[in-house]
Every structure is written in structure tokens, then in C-alpha cells.
Scaffold this motif. Structure first.
Motif, PDB file in Angstrom:
ATOM      1  N   LEU B  71       5.079  -5.748   4.814  1.00 51.80           N
ATOM      2  CA  LEU B  71       3.768  -5.872   5.457  1.00 51.80           C
ATOM      3  C   LEU B  71       2.603  -6.086   4.477  1.00 51.80           C
ATOM      4  CD1 LEU B  71       4.219  -3.162   8.238  1.00 51.80           C
ATOM      5  CD2 LEU B  71       4.064  -5.634   8.573  1.00 51.80           C
ATOM      6  N   PHE B  72       2.609  -5.393   3.329  1.00 54.04           N
ATOM      7  CA  PHE B  72       1.479  -5.538   2.404  1.00 54.04           C
ATOM      8  C   PHE B  72       1.305  -6.995   1.958  1.00 54.04           C
ATOM      9  CE2 PHE B  72       1.226  -0.857   0.704  1.00 54.04           C
ATOM     10  CZ  PHE B  72       0.883  -0.439   1.968  1.00 54.04           C
ATOM     11  N   PRO B  73       2.383  -7.654   1.503  1.00 54.49           N
ATOM     12  CA  PRO B  73       2.211  -9.055   1.068  1.00 54.49           C
ATOM     13  C   PRO B  73       1.756  -9.984   2.199  1.00 54.49           C
ATOM     14  CG  PRO B  73       4.239  -8.167   0.177  1.00 54.49           C
ATOM     15  CD  PRO B  73       3.746  -7.164   1.194  1.00 54.49           C
ATOM     16  N   ILE B  74       2.196  -9.692   3.435  1.00 56.45           N
ATOM     17  CA  ILE B  74       1.750 -10.545   4.551  1.00 56.45           C
ATOM     18  C   ILE B  74       0.232 -10.478   4.689  1.00 56.45           C
ATOM     19  CG2 ILE B  74       1.780 -10.855   7.064  1.00 56.45           C
ATOM     20  CD1 ILE B  74       4.633 -10.002   7.137  1.00 56.45           C
ATOM     21  N   VAL B  75      -0.312  -9.263   4.610  1.00 54.68           N
ATOM     22  CA  VAL B  75      -1.761  -9.099   4.737  1.00 54.68           C
ATOM     23  C   VAL B  75      -2.475  -9.846   3.604  1.00 54.68           C
ATOM     24  CG1 VAL B  75      -3.668  -7.424   4.644  1.00 54.68           C
ATOM     25  CG2 VAL B  75      -1.632  -6.932   6.013  1.00 54.68           C
ATOM     26  N   VAL B  76      -1.958  -9.680   2.352  1.00 58.67           N
ATOM     27  CA  VAL B  76      -2.570 -10.367   1.212  1.00 58.67           C
ATOM     28  C   VAL B  76      -2.580 -11.883   1.454  1.00 58.67           C
ATOM     29  CG1 VAL B  76      -2.311 -10.903  -1.239  1.00 58.67           C
ATOM     30  CG2 VAL B  76      -1.986  -8.558  -0.438  1.00 58.67           C
ATOM     31  N   ASN B  77      -1.452 -12.407   1.895  1.00 57.48           N
ATOM     32  CA  ASN B  77      -1.353 -13.858   2.090  1.00 57.48           C
ATOM     33  C   ASN B  77      -2.235 -14.358   3.234  1.00 57.48           C
ATOM     34  OD1 ASN B  77       0.396 -14.269  -0.035  1.00 57.48           O
ATOM     35  ND2 ASN B  77       2.220 -13.891   1.223  1.00 57.48           N
ATOM     36  N   MET B  78      -2.304 -13.575   4.294  1.00 56.27           N
ATOM     37  CA  MET B  78      -3.146 -14.000   5.420  1.00 56.27           C
ATOM     38  C   MET B  78      -4.622 -13.997   5.023  1.00 56.27           C
ATOM     39  SD  MET B  78      -1.336 -12.276   8.737  1.00 56.27           S
ATOM     40  CE  MET B  78      -2.578 -12.910   9.833  1.00 56.27           C
ATOM     41  N   LEU B  79      -5.019 -13.025   4.203  1.00 57.37           N
ATOM     42  CA  LEU B  79      -6.408 -13.015   3.712  1.00 57.37           C
ATOM     43  C   LEU B  79      -6.666 -14.266   2.882  1.00 57.37           C
ATOM     44  CD1 LEU B  79      -6.904  -9.251   2.741  1.00 57.37           C
ATOM     45  CD2 LEU B  79      -8.139 -10.488   4.527  1.00 57.37           C
ATOM     46  N   LYS B  80      -5.671 -14.623   2.081  1.00 59.84           N
ATOM     47  CA  LYS B  80      -5.803 -15.818   1.236  1.00 59.84           C
ATOM     48  C   LYS B  80      -5.961 -17.068   2.107  1.00 59.84           C
ATOM     49  CE  LYS B  80      -3.472 -15.122  -2.520  1.00 59.84           C
ATOM     50  NZ  LYS B  80      -2.247 -14.947  -3.332  1.00 59.84           N
ATOM     51  N   GLU B  81      -5.139 -17.164   3.147  1.00 66.39           N
ATOM     52  CA  GLU B  81      -5.223 -18.313   4.063  1.00 66.39           C
ATOM     53  C   GLU B  81      -6.607 -18.424   4.699  1.00 66.39           C
ATOM     54  OE1 GLU B  81      -2.163 -17.896   7.009  1.00 66.39           O
ATOM     55  OE2 GLU B  81      -0.611 -17.888   5.427  1.00 66.39           O
ATOM     56  N   ARG B  82      -7.243 -17.284   4.941  1.00 66.93           N
ATOM     57  CA  ARG B  82      -8.575 -17.277   5.563  1.00 66.93           C
ATOM     58  C   ARG B  82      -9.688 -17.362   4.513  1.00 66.93           C
ATOM     59  NH1 ARG B  82      -8.551 -15.172  10.776  1.00 66.93           N
ATOM     60  NH2 ARG B  82     -10.736 -15.760  10.778  1.00 66.93           N
ATOM     61  N   GLU B  83      -9.301 -17.671   3.277  1.00 68.29           N
ATOM     62  CA  GLU B  83     -10.250 -17.747   2.155  1.00 68.29           C
ATOM     63  C   GLU B  83     -11.027 -16.443   1.993  1.00 68.29           C
ATOM     64  OE1 GLU B  83     -12.618 -21.276   2.504  1.00 68.29           O
ATOM     65  OE2 GLU B  83     -10.859 -22.522   2.816  1.00 68.29           O
ATOM     66  N   ALA B  84     -10.321 -15.339   2.212  1.00 70.30           N
ATOM     67  CA  ALA B  84     -10.940 -14.018   2.079  1.00 70.30           C
ATOM     68  C   ALA B  84     -10.219 -13.213   0.997  1.00 70.30           C
ATOM     69  CB  ALA B  84     -10.900 -13.284   3.410  1.00 70.30           C
ATOM     70  N   ASP B  85      -9.730 -13.933  -0.024  1.00 74.22           N
ATOM     71  CA  ASP B  85      -8.980 -13.203  -1.054  1.00 74.22           C
ATOM     72  C   ASP B  85      -9.894 -12.543  -2.076  1.00 74.22           C
ATOM     73  OD1 ASP B  85      -9.668 -15.755  -1.720  1.00 74.22           O
ATOM     74  OD2 ASP B  85      -7.859 -16.186  -2.898  1.00 74.22           O
ATOM     75  N   ASP B  86     -11.229 -12.590  -1.813  1.00 74.02           N
ATOM     76  CA  ASP B  86     -12.125 -11.779  -2.633  1.00 74.02           C
ATOM     77  C   ASP B  86     -12.073 -10.315  -2.205  1.00 74.02           C
ATOM     78  OD1 ASP B  86     -13.197 -12.883  -0.235  1.00 74.02           O
ATOM     79  OD2 ASP B  86     -15.181 -12.132  -0.769  1.00 74.02           O
ATOM     80  N   ILE B  87     -11.432 -10.045  -1.079  1.00 72.37           N
ATOM     81  CA  ILE B  87     -11.315  -8.657  -0.615  1.00 72.37           C
ATOM     82  C   ILE B  87     -10.222  -7.946  -1.409  1.00 72.37           C
ATOM     83  CG2 ILE B  87     -10.739  -7.183   1.356  1.00 72.37           C
ATOM     84  CD1 ILE B  87     -11.811  -9.406   3.199  1.00 72.37           C
ATOM     85  N   LEU B  88     -10.579  -6.778  -1.936  1.00 70.07           N
ATOM     86  CA  LEU B  88      -9.647  -5.973  -2.718  1.00 70.07           C
ATOM     87  C   LEU B  88      -8.643  -5.301  -1.772  1.00 70.07           C
ATOM     88  CD1 LEU B  88      -9.385  -4.864  -5.751  1.00 70.07           C
ATOM     89  CD2 LEU B  88     -10.602  -2.844  -4.872  1.00 70.07           C
ATOM     90  N   VAL B  89      -7.349  -5.447  -2.052  1.00 74.40           N
ATOM     91  CA  VAL B  89      -6.335  -4.818  -1.213  1.00 74.40           C
ATOM     92  C   VAL B  89      -5.634  -3.710  -2.005  1.00 74.40           C
ATOM     93  CG1 VAL B  89      -4.195  -5.177   0.096  1.00 74.40           C
ATOM     94  CG2 VAL B  89      -5.952  -6.961   0.066  1.00 74.40           C
ATOM     95  N   VAL B  90      -5.661  -2.497  -1.468  1.00 75.20           N
ATOM     96  CA  VAL B  90      -4.933  -1.393  -2.098  1.00 75.20           C
ATOM     97  C   VAL B  90      -4.026  -0.749  -1.050  1.00 75.20           C
ATOM     98  CG1 VAL B  90      -6.747  -0.911  -3.801  1.00 75.20           C
ATOM     99  CG2 VAL B  90      -6.774   0.292  -1.618  1.00 75.20           C
ATOM    100  N   GLY B  91      -2.989  -0.038  -1.550  1.00 74.59           N
ATOM    101  CA  GLY B  91      -2.040   0.569  -0.624  1.00 74.59           C
ATOM    102  C   GLY B  91      -1.743   1.998  -1.007  1.00 74.59           C
ATOM    103  N   GLY B  92      -1.241   2.745  -0.020  1.00 78.23           N
ATOM    104  CA  GLY B  92      -0.852   4.123  -0.286  1.00 78.23           C
ATOM    105  C   GLY B  92       0.261   4.524   0.660  1.00 78.23           C
ATOM    106  N   GLY B  93       0.820   5.717   0.418  1.00 81.86           N
ATOM    107  CA  GLY B  93       1.880   6.205   1.278  1.00 81.86           C
ATOM    108  C   GLY B  93       3.131   6.494   0.469  1.00 81.86           C
ATOM    109  N   VAL B  94       4.230   6.626   1.182  1.00 81.04           N
ATOM    110  CA  VAL B  94       5.503   6.920   0.515  1.00 81.04           C
ATOM    111  C   VAL B  94       6.082   5.607   0.015  1.00 81.04           C
ATOM    112  CG1 VAL B  94       7.752   8.018   0.730  1.00 81.04           C
ATOM    113  CG2 VAL B  94       5.835   8.827   2.114  1.00 81.04           C
TER     114      VAL B  94
END
Lengths: 311, 131
Positions: B71-94
Motif C-alpha cells: 500500500l505505501f508504494p501505491i500511495v507514493v506513485n499515485m501522488l506522483k501521477e497527480r504531480e503531488a510528489d512534493d508531499i512528504l510521505v512517512v509511515g509507521g506501524g508494525v
């Protein structure tokens, strides 16, 4: 392409970015609105207000779906309180609107109050204009949970929906003098709970005391989570709209609101101007010291500043 | 006051464990950020649309179901497709240590595993957002 061109062409990112500029007081937002001002006024603005926990977000979600089913596009501005201590905020209204996130006909923006009192944020009106220019048919403004005096929504919306719920009991008595007067339509949410009829009677009694107005606010019983009563509520909102439009009241209401907004805008600018001017021809700080040492009283000091400014 | 950092705290995936997300949301708020919290079980599409409409500078995702590599890479790629890859993506959890290099490779800026002080995540965001 400029932000302005992108906004007109329906670019959601441009709309979102301009709202950020509006919130952060960057002049770009107002510059774009100045250019496109003739495109405003097409959207119908509905305020959703009421005490915390009454179900404003859920109701907004359901009303939006009902409008989408009728082919209308919708913008939503959901305001939540900012912490006065840290400046931070948790904006959680979207939790009740999850089905709308990927609907291309809906745009949702969460806003913190950022120190602004009155139930809205300072940028709300600008955000409404941007959604209006963007071409939304309807705009919902969901206020923070209100208590006694958060009545700014009446200066911003065409129709105000006051959302209440059973069990508020005497609270209705307590709040009636303040916020109860601004409802154009009442929604009793959670009407499957005990006391819904009593709540309705209490609202009716309150409205009876104000019989000489042309529009008597109707009362809808709804259960928003079950989508029950939503069509009826929407119809009553539409009726209010028809009333405003056919009586000419919509024009005068918007005129009144424009005047209030203009006056408060000027007030902000004048204060800003005075504080910027301070130091050359007069000094606000020095006048404050004179007041503290009783060399001058506060009223004379204010008059002194005005006299200097007028020259 | 500085212009607040706007951050989306999102829970993708099918697990119902939102305690971590709520703790981090409060910590971000107490650090003066505006936190958009959207509740459980968000699809990548919902997360990306919300990030764009809210014009956030950060998307912080929490996941405990094990689907992070998907799921994390999908979100990163979709942001890129929308030209929104200036948004910082961080993750947490197990998230197992072995998975972290791959996630960073995929464009997730940082992963915060259980036990990380919230102050560390806050500091990372302040240092790395694009302003």
C-alpha cells in the motif's frame, strides 16, 4: 499555466493551493479572486451549525449525497477549533464523509479556526468564493460545535440549518437567545431517540414567540446515520431558497452580508495601517505609557491617534 | 505564529488498530500542526484525493496489517501521477526492519516503528517538508 487559469479550468490542486494561500494570508488568493470576481455568486451557500455532537458532519455527508443524486456539484468547508495554546488542531470532520473522498463532483476542505472566534475561520469567506468561482452548485459550511454566540455563519450563508438533537432539554432554553435565532431550517437529528417530539415542541414554542416574521423556520426530524428524513430536510432547505429568491430577500441578505464583510475588512486594514504608521507621527507604545502613568486617559489617546491619521 | 504544517494522518489497510494513529495525531497537534484525520480503512485513492484537496505537506500513514509493502508504494506513485510528489510521505506501524530499505527505495521518506518517540517523527517532518 497560472494558478488563476488552472482554477478556471477545474484543476483541484490549484483550488486547494489557493485555499492554503487564503489561510496563510498570502495575497495571491485575493489577487485571483479580484480577477475572477464576476464569476462569483452562482453557488448557493448552506451553513450547517449546532452544538458539538449533534451530527453536523454526518448530516452534511448525507445532504451532499442527496444533492449528488440530483446531479449537483458540492463544495464543503468543515471548520474545527484550533488549540489556543499550541496553534495545532485535529480536523476530524472527514471521518463522517469517507464515501465522498473520491467523488470528483465533491471538494472537501478542513479548516482550523486559527484564533478566529465566531464559529468559522477568517479564511472561510475567501474559501467559499474560490469554490464558487470553481463552479460548485452548492457549498456547505460546517461550523465548529456552537454554544451561545458563534453566529458568524449567518453572515456567510444563504440558508442556515440548525442541527439539534433530543435530550438537550433545558439547554434549548439556555441557548435560544443566542444561536437559536439564526436557524432558517431546524433539523432534529437522532430523532429515533426518546424526547424527539419534546424537542420539536420546545423549538415550536420558541418560534411562536417570534411570529411576525415572513419565514417561519420549518423543523425536520432526521436520523442522519440511517439516511432517514434527509430528502425531507433537503426539500425544506430548497423551500427556504425559493422563499429568499421569490421575495427578493436573497438579494438583500447578500447585500447585508457584503456590507458587514466590507466593514470588517476595512476595520482590519485601518488597524493594520495605524499600527504600521505608529512610530513616525505618533507612537502607540508611548501613548500606552502615558495612559499607564495617568498623564492621559485612554479615550483621549484614541482621539489623538485618529486626529493624527486624518491629517 | 508560523503558518501551521498541515499533515494527513491516514490508516490504509484493513486492520482496525487506530491507537497508534490517534497518538501520533495528538502529538502532531500538540506540536502546533493541523492534523487531518480521516478514520479507518482508507484506500490509496481516498488518501491521495484527501491529501490533494487538503493541500497537506505531509502524509503520515499507519498500518498494522502487514500490507505496507503493497500500500505505501501505491500511495507514493499515485501522488506522483497527480504531480503531488512534493508531499512528504512517512509511515509507521508494525514494519519489519528488513522491509524498510525497500520502502525508502519506493519513495517513503522515513519509517517510524513502535517505540519511536513522537518527538523524533515531529523533528523529521519539520526538517524535511518542502517549503
Amino acid at each position: 499555466m497560472s494558478l488563476q487559469e488552472r482554477l478556471v479550468s477545474g484543476d483541484v490542486r490549484a483550488l486547494a493551493r489557493l485555499m492554503t494561500y487564503a489561510e496563510n494570508d498570502y495575497p495571491e488568493a485575493t489577487r485571483v479572486i479580484k480577477e475572477l470576481y464576476d464569476k462569483t455568486g452562482g453557488a448557493y451557500v448552506i451553513g450547517i451549525t449546532g452544538p458539538p455532537g449533534a451530527g453536523k458532519s454526518t448530516l452534511t455527508d448525507k445532504l451532499t449525497k442527496a444533492l449528488r443524486a440530483r446531479g449537483k456539484t458540492v463544495g464543503i468547508i468543515a471548520v474545527d477549533p484550533t488549540s489556543p495554546f499550541t496553534g495545532g488542531a485535529i480536523l476530524g470532520d472527514r471521518i463522517r464523509m469517507q464515501d465522498l473522498f473520491t467523488d470528483q463532483g465533491v471538494f472537501i476542505r478542513s479548516m482550523g479556526t486559527r484564533g478566529h472566534l465566531g464559529g468559522l475561520s477568517r479564511a472561510t469567506q475567501t474559501a467559499v468564493r474560490l469554490l464558487d468561482i470553481f463552479g460548485k452548485d452548492y457549498i456547505f459550511i460546517e461550523t465548529v460545535g456552537v454554544g451561545q454566540s458563534e453566529v458568524d455563519i449567518v453572515k456567510t450563508a444563504d440558508s442556515v440549518v440548525m442541527v439539534l438533537m433530543p435530550g438537550l432539554g433545558d439547554d434549548i432554553q439556555a441557548i435560544k437567545a443566542g444561536i437559536m435565532e439564526i436557524g432558517d431550517v431546524f433539523a432534529i437529528n437522532k430523532a429515533d431517540l426518546d424526547g424527539a417530539d419534546r424537542t420539536k415542541i420546545e423549538i415550536e414554542m420558541m418560534l411562536d414567540l417570534n411570529e411576525n416574521r415572513e419565514w417561519r423556520p420549518p423543523i425536520s426530524k432526521v436520523v442522519a446515520v440511517d439516511n432517514s428524513g434527509i430528502d425531507d430536510l433537503l426539500e425544506r432547505i430548497q423551500n427556504h431558497r425559493y422563499y429568499l429568491e421569490s421575495s427578493g430577500e436573497l438579494v438583500s441578505r447578500r447585500l447585508r452580508n457584503t456590507k458587514q464583510e466590507l466593514v470588517s475588512l476595512i476595520r482590519d486594514r485601518v488597524v493594520e495601517f495605524i499600527l504600521e504608521e505608529s512610530g513616525e507621527r505618533f507612537s502607540v507604545d508611548r501613548l500606552v505609557e502615558s495612559i499607564a502613568s495617568k498623564d492621559m486617559d485612554i479615550y483621549t489617546a484614541a482621539e489623538e491617534i485618529l486626529r493624527k491619521i486624518k491629517k | 505564529m508560523d503558518k501551521p504544517i498541515r499533515v494527513l494522518v491516514a490508516k490504509p489497510g484493513l486492520d482496525g488498530h487506530d491507537r497508534g494513529a490517534k497518538v501520533i495525531a495528538r502529538a502532531f497537534r500538540d506540536a502546533g500542526m493541523e492534523v487531518i484525520y480521516t478514520g479507518l480503512r482508507q484506500t490509496p485513492e481516498q488518501i491521495v484525493e484527501t491529501a490533494i484537496q487538503e493541500d497537506v505537506e505531509v502524509v503520515a500513514m499507519s498500518i498494522l496489517s502487514g500490507a505496507h509493502n503493497h500500500l505505501f508504494p501505491i500511495v507514493v506513485n499515485m501522488l506522483k501521477e497527480r504531480e503531488a510528489d512534493d508531499i512528504l510521505v512517512v509511515g509507521g506501524g508494525v514494519i519489519p526492519d528488513d522491509d524498510i530499505p525497500g520502502l525508502k527505495e519506493a519513495g517513503v521518506a522515513e519509517i517510524f516503528t513502535p517505540g519511536t518517540p513522537t518527538s523524533q517523527a515531529i523533528e523529521f517532518i519539520k526538517q524535511n517538508i518542502k517549503r
